[in-house]
Enzyme design. Structure first.
Site, PDB file in Angstrom:
ATOM      1  CG  LEU A 105       1.695 -13.275  20.682  1.00  0.00           C
ATOM      2  CD1 LEU A 105       1.420 -12.128  21.664  1.00  0.00           C
ATOM      3  CD2 LEU A 105       0.431 -14.099  20.467  1.00  0.00           C
ATOM      4  N   GLY A 106       2.237 -12.290  16.330  1.00  0.00           N
ATOM      5  CA  GLY A 106       2.702 -11.476  15.209  1.00  0.00           C
ATOM      6  C   GLY A 106       2.201 -11.886  13.849  1.00  0.00           C
ATOM      7  CB  SER A 125      -3.903 -14.202   3.471  1.00  0.00           C
ATOM      8  OG  SER A 125      -2.700 -13.431   3.553  1.00  0.00           O
ATOM      9  N   GLY A 166       5.420 -15.272 -10.911  1.00  0.00           N
ATOM     10  CA  GLY A 166       4.677 -14.128 -10.386  1.00  0.00           C
ATOM     11  C   GLY A 166       5.558 -12.909 -10.251  1.00  0.00           C
ATOM     12  CB  VAL A 225       3.110 -21.085 -15.333  1.00  0.00           C
ATOM     13  CG1 VAL A 225       3.654 -22.430 -14.839  1.00  0.00           C
ATOM     14  CG2 VAL A 225       4.167 -19.994 -15.181  1.00  0.00           C
ATOM     15  CG  HIS A 248      19.450  21.433  -0.837  1.00  0.00           C
ATOM     16  ND1 HIS A 248      19.320  20.695  -1.994  1.00  0.00           N
ATOM     17  CD2 HIS A 248      20.731  21.900  -0.820  1.00  0.00           C
ATOM     18  CE1 HIS A 248      20.469  20.711  -2.646  1.00  0.00           C
ATOM     19  NE2 HIS A 248      21.341  21.441  -1.959  1.00  0.00           N
TER      20      HIS A 248
END
Length: 466
Positions: free
Chosen positions: A38-39, A145, A180, A237, A444
């Site tokens: 999974l994932g 994707s 890219g 390219v 800080h």
């Protein structure tokens, strides 16, 4: 035949989060994943493994370049790439097993195999074990994707590779050419540059990370050049040829001249494309646009009743956290709630070192939209915390409405920028002004003081430490 209120196809961050939220809301939920783990891309061959490699390579880089300044001396420093990859694989395994635990905890039924629509209420699942069918009232498509390429480039997965293969290299490249200059290319290029490779980036646009604020692009390019990365911008390219262990990349530069550079590996990193292959969308008539994305309405519902889509397969940025928000949105919509997503406040992050992060409008967008704005900036090197750690590169930029002082965008390049951007998202969600951020007490010494100082600079140029 098993019946479910909701079936989620795809177990990436959008899919598994959608399944969990559906289960939490009392819906009987199934999750279909075609791979054995999974994932999705993020956990297996994307976000998680790449960050593991980035962290490991940064440790080596610091040991090699920066430890001496801290009074730490090392001898015979070397990289064991096989161990580095093994650690990455271990991180991935632990993370994916965590998803299995969450599925069991929330009583979600898992089906491993390729899910395909028989009709809008019946899904066929094909696996090595055979074929089965389930019935569902609603379906959420979250299939993610895949890496894109250019039509004339043949990915051989050996010398001409995508991000998937770059995560499992057997050797450190002598010269890695990255086609890219976006997020993925720069992150993986950074990994192998730190480990000793020569790295050259070829980018079609006139700047790297072209979707982010121009100041971040300029600053990151300057920093990466200082680290030794070579850039070829405004270059188209035209040819990629392999000759044994050598790969030649030819491109047309901004003067119209043809140049060729040679390396032993080429990483093709020109974006990603929606993945819907094998879903059987044609069987139920789901509409898809010219870029292969599933078309949805404002509620992420397709043109078919009961069918929803989220994440990389629909319009918008391809980010894991965007998919997660959409998964929750659909789950809550199905449960009769009225959820909300502000797409203008989805932060973007580049996990180089220093990190780059931005949310809201860029300065270029504000100019093109004719919005009157003011700018506040603060250089990270002015922070005591940055000097103490040695991470002095970077800046914070705050964009605010000139009349109302409402914060319109925050852009950061700094160590820990990925975490710092959360304050900006929170402030902008509540429509804070630059003055609001400027008057909040920041501990800080911290990097977050740079955000306060940039907000002060946007508010009548009254930054304290610059």
């Amino acid at each position: 035949m098993e019946q479910f209120d909701v079936t989620v196809i795809g177990s990436g961050p959008g899919g598994y989060v959608a399944a969990i939220r559906c289960a939490q809301l009392g819906l009987k939920t199934a999750l279909i994943e075609k791979y054995n783990t999974l994932g999705g891309t993020c956990l297996n061959v994307g976000c998680i493994p790449s960050k593991a490699l980035l962290d490991s390579s940064e440790h080596y880089h610091n040991a090699q370049k920066n430890f001496e300044a801290h009074g730490i001396s090392l001898e015979n420093l070397k990289v064991d790439l096989s161990k580095l990859i093994a650690r990455k694989n271990s991180v991935v395994e632990q993370t994916t097993k965590g998803i299995n635990f969450l599925m069991d905890k929330n009583k979600i039924s898992i089906f491993h195999g390729l899910g395909s629509f028989k009709d809008k209420n019946h899904i066929t699942i094909k696996s090595e074990k055979g074929e089965e069918e389930i019935e569902t009232k609603n379906t959420i498509i979250a299939t993610g994707s895949k890496p894109s390429t250019l039509p004339f480039i043949e990915i051989d997965k050996e010398r001409i590779i995508t991000s998937t293969e770059a995560l499992n290299m057997k050797e450190i490249p002598k010269h890695l050419i990255v086609i890219g200059g976006g997020v993925i290319g720069l992150e993986l290029g950074s990994v192998y540059k730190r480990l000793g490779a020569e790295v050259s980036v070829v980018e079609y646009a006139d700047r790297i990370i072209p979707g982010m604020d121009g100041d971040l692009s300029k600053e990151l390019r300057k920093i990466l050049k200082k680290q030794g990365v070579n850039f070829n911008l405004s270059c188209k390219v035209s040819k990629v040829e392999r000759n044994g262990d050598e790969v030649n990349v030819s491109f047309e530069n901004k003067k119209g001249e043809t140049e060729t550079i040679s390396g032993d590996y080429v990483l093709v990193s020109v974006g990603r494309k929606p993945f819907t292959k094998g879903l059987g969308l044609e069987n139920i008539g789901v509409d898809i646009d010219e870029r292969g994305r599933i078309i949805t309405d404002e509620n992420l519902k397709t043109n078919i009743e009961g069918i929803y889509a989220i994440g990389d397969v629909v319009k918008g940025v391809m980010l894991a956290h965007k998919a997660e928000e959409e998964g929750v949105f659909v789950a809550e919509t199905l449960a009769g709630q009225k959820p909300h997503i502000n797409y203008d406040l989805i932060p973007g992050v580049v996990y180089t070192w220093p990190e780059v992060a931005g949310v809201g409008k860029t300065e270029e967008q504000l100019k093109s939209e004719g919005v009157e704005y003011k700018v506040g900036k603060f250089n990270v090197r002015a922070l005591g915390r940055a000097r103490a750690s040695g991470d002095i590169d970077g800046l914070v930029k705050v964009l605010a409405d000139k009349k109302t002082d409402e914060v319109l965008g925050v852009h950061i390049i700094s160590a820990r920028a990925a975490d710092m951007i959360a304050e900006a998202v929170t402030a902008m969600e509540f429509r804070a002004s630059a003055e609001d951020i400027a008057r909040i007490s920041h501990a800080h010494p911290t990097y977050m003081e740079a955000v306060k100082e940039a907000a002060l600079d946007a508010t009548e140029k009254r930054a304290i430490h610059s």
